[in-house]
Design a protein around this motif. Structure first.
Motif, mmCIF file in Angstrom:
data_model
loop_
_atom_site.group_PDB
_atom_site.id
_atom_site.type_symbol
_atom_site.label_atom_id
_atom_site.label_comp_id
_atom_site.label_asym_id
_atom_site.label_seq_id
_atom_site.Cartn_x
_atom_site.Cartn_y
_atom_site.Cartn_z
ATOM 1 N N TYR A 1 -10.752 0.814 0.631
ATOM 2 C CA TYR A 1 -10.147 -0.447 0.169
ATOM 3 C C TYR A 1 -9.109 -0.936 1.186
ATOM 4 N N ASN A 2 -8.240 -0.027 1.642
ATOM 5 C CA ASN A 2 -7.224 -0.415 2.620
ATOM 6 C C ASN A 2 -7.851 -0.796 3.960
ATOM 7 N N LYS A 3 -8.922 -0.137 4.309
ATOM 8 C CA LYS A 3 -9.624 -0.461 5.549
ATOM 9 C C LYS A 3 -10.262 -1.852 5.450
ATOM 10 N N ALA A 4 -10.794 -2.208 4.272
ATOM 11 C CA ALA A 4 -11.345 -3.550 4.058
ATOM 12 C C ALA A 4 -10.254 -4.614 4.207
ATOM 13 N N ARG A 5 -9.070 -4.334 3.683
ATOM 14 C CA ARG A 5 -7.948 -5.271 3.825
ATOM 15 C C ARG A 5 -7.597 -5.472 5.289
ATOM 16 N N CYS A 6 -7.622 -4.375 6.042
ATOM 17 C CA CYS A 6 -7.276 -4.452 7.465
ATOM 18 C C CYS A 6 -8.290 -5.305 8.229
ATOM 19 N N TYR A 7 -9.582 -5.101 7.958
ATOM 20 C CA TYR A 7 -10.618 -5.903 8.620
ATOM 21 C C TYR A 7 -10.518 -7.377 8.197
ATOM 22 N N ALA A 8 -10.187 -7.608 6.927
ATOM 23 C CA ALA A 8 -10.061 -8.990 6.441
ATOM 24 C C ALA A 8 -8.924 -9.716 7.161
ATOM 25 N N ASN B 1 -16.730 -2.276 3.880
ATOM 26 C CA ASN B 1 -15.792 -1.251 3.425
ATOM 27 C C ASN B 1 -15.369 -1.483 1.980
ATOM 28 N N LEU B 2 -15.244 -2.740 1.581
ATOM 29 C CA LEU B 2 -14.914 -3.028 0.193
ATOM 30 C C LEU B 2 -16.037 -2.556 -0.731
ATOM 31 N N ASN B 3 -17.262 -2.718 -0.283
ATOM 32 C CA ASN B 3 -18.412 -2.265 -1.072
ATOM 33 C C ASN B 3 -18.364 -0.749 -1.293
#
Length: 407
Positions: A353-360, A371-373
């Motif tokens: 979840y945190n990695k998805a935020r970083c990519y976003a 990553n969110l998936n």
């Protein structure tokens, strides 16, 4: 020499016997001859011839019998000597065969024992791996079901140094319990999630013996679990008063102060714990969390680095470090921290979840949704609810893939 003496003795004895027998024969013969001479008036020359013949035969018989006895004695001696030689020859061979047989049997038993030990070692390791796997699965389910106070940072709640003991059962003889017995009862109740009973047992122990620092600390841990924070802080203060260099009590008190959002005081407690125990990874990590709450991310990263220097496989520290680096807009370093955390614990949804935020935040939409998936697959309900209002995921909300994933 002994054999020669025996032969001489044997010869003498045989000669004596023969002479005794022969004397009777000679006497009889002489009487007959004399009678014959008187009656027949034969000449004296015939008598002499008759006497000479038996004497020659007697000598021959004596010689033959002596020779026979000597041969028998020699044969017996030879047989005895041959038997002795054979026994001395076969004894080393028999001993060697016996030693070889015993050695072969011992080697076989050693091989069997080694195989059994290796089999037992393999089975034990396999059972331990299964137990560890089951424990990790149960822990993952518990964490998925618990409500997170903050998705960005994973706080390390204290379990302190409580040792597990079986409950002490004295029946109706409670008056015989010592302070240590009550303390053990409290520990057992804590591990059974019977918090009120644990507090009651700890109080009994401290009433008998008030200077038990470990019991004060454990009592504080139970009160923290019950969210009775002021009482928990009072217990930790008692523990550190009795034992000023008690790292667990300082760290646990810092966690309560962090929950109460008293961040500077919490940091002071963590530093007391670190001073007492410089390699206290949990205290370093919690210090970093407190600095992150104060938005002092550089100090937070320093604390996380110290925690990871002590314990390189510290998943929470890697994840928290990634959050702090992301706040400092050091996205590549943040993603590297998340990747390290994922190598250790790939089923931890907060990492993805945190990695998805970083990519976003970087505008990498596809990687963010990917990553969110993964996070949603690990904890669907919580991640979907968080994603709906997450400010860092604002750039994803207009994309169909995001809408399909969340809705």
């Amino acid at each position: 020499m002994k054999i020669a003496n025996q032969v001489r003795i044997t010869k003498a004895m045989r000669l004596s016997s023969i002479f005794r027998t022969s004397i009777s024969s000679i006497a009889l013969l002489t009487i007959l001859v004399c009678a014959s001479a008187v009656s027949a008036s034969e000449p004296r020359a015939a008598l002499l011839v008759t006497q000479e013949l038996p004497q020659q035969q007697l000598k021959d018989e004596i010689r033959d019998q002596v020779q026979e006895e000597v041969d028998i004695a020699f044969g017996r001696t030879a047989v005895l000597l041959n038997g002795l030689v054979i026994a001395l020859t076969l004894l080393p061979t028999a001993a060697g065969v016996g030693v070889w047989f015993l050695w072969s049997k011992l080697s076989k038993q050693t091989t069997i024992a080694r195989q059994e030990i290796e089999s037992l070692h393999y089975d034990t390791i396999s059972q331990l791996k299964l137990l560890i796997s089951d424990a990790e699965s149960i822990l993952g389910e518990i964490q998925h079901q618990s409500h997170p106070a903050d998705v960005e940072t994973d706080l390390l709640l204290p379990d302190a140094q409580i040792q597990e003991f079986a409950p002490v059962n004295y029946g109706n003889y409670q008056q015989l319990l010592t302070a240590d017995d009550y303390a053990k009862q409290g520990d057992a109740c804590f591990f059974e999630n019977r918090y009120e009973d644990a507090i009651s047992a700890y109080n009994q122990a401290l009433q008998i013996q008030p200077d038990l620092a470990d019991t004060w600390n454990n009592r504080g841990v139970v009160l923290t679990r019950m969210q009775r924070y002021p009482e928990a802080i009072a217990s930790y203060e008692q523990a550190t008063t009795i034992r000023p260099t008690y790292p667990d009590a300082w760290n646990n008190r810092g966690v309560v102060l962090l929950e109460l959002q008293k961040y500077p005081e919490a940091i002071g407690c963590y530093e007391q714990a670190i001073q007492a125990k410089p390699d206290y990874a949990d205290a370093w990590n919690n210090r970093g969390v407190a600095f992150s709450k104060m938005q002092e991310y550089e100090q937070a990263v320093i604390s996380y680095n110290q925690a990871l220097q002590v314990k390189n496989d510290y998943t929470d520290a890697w994840n928290n470090r990634g959050v702090a680096l992301s706040k400092l807009q050091k996205y590549e370093a943040a993603i590297e921290s998340y990747d390290n955390a994922a190598k250790i614990r790939p089923d931890f949804y907060r990492i993805w979840y945190n990695k998805a935020r970083c990519y976003a935040l970087q505008g990498q939409i596809d990687l963010a949704i990917e990553n969110l998936n993964r996070a949603v697959n690990l904890n669907p309900n919580l991640c979907k609810e968080l994603a709906k209002t997450e400010a860092d995921l604002e750039k994803l909300r207009e994309h169909d893939a995001f809408k399909q994933l969340i809705n």
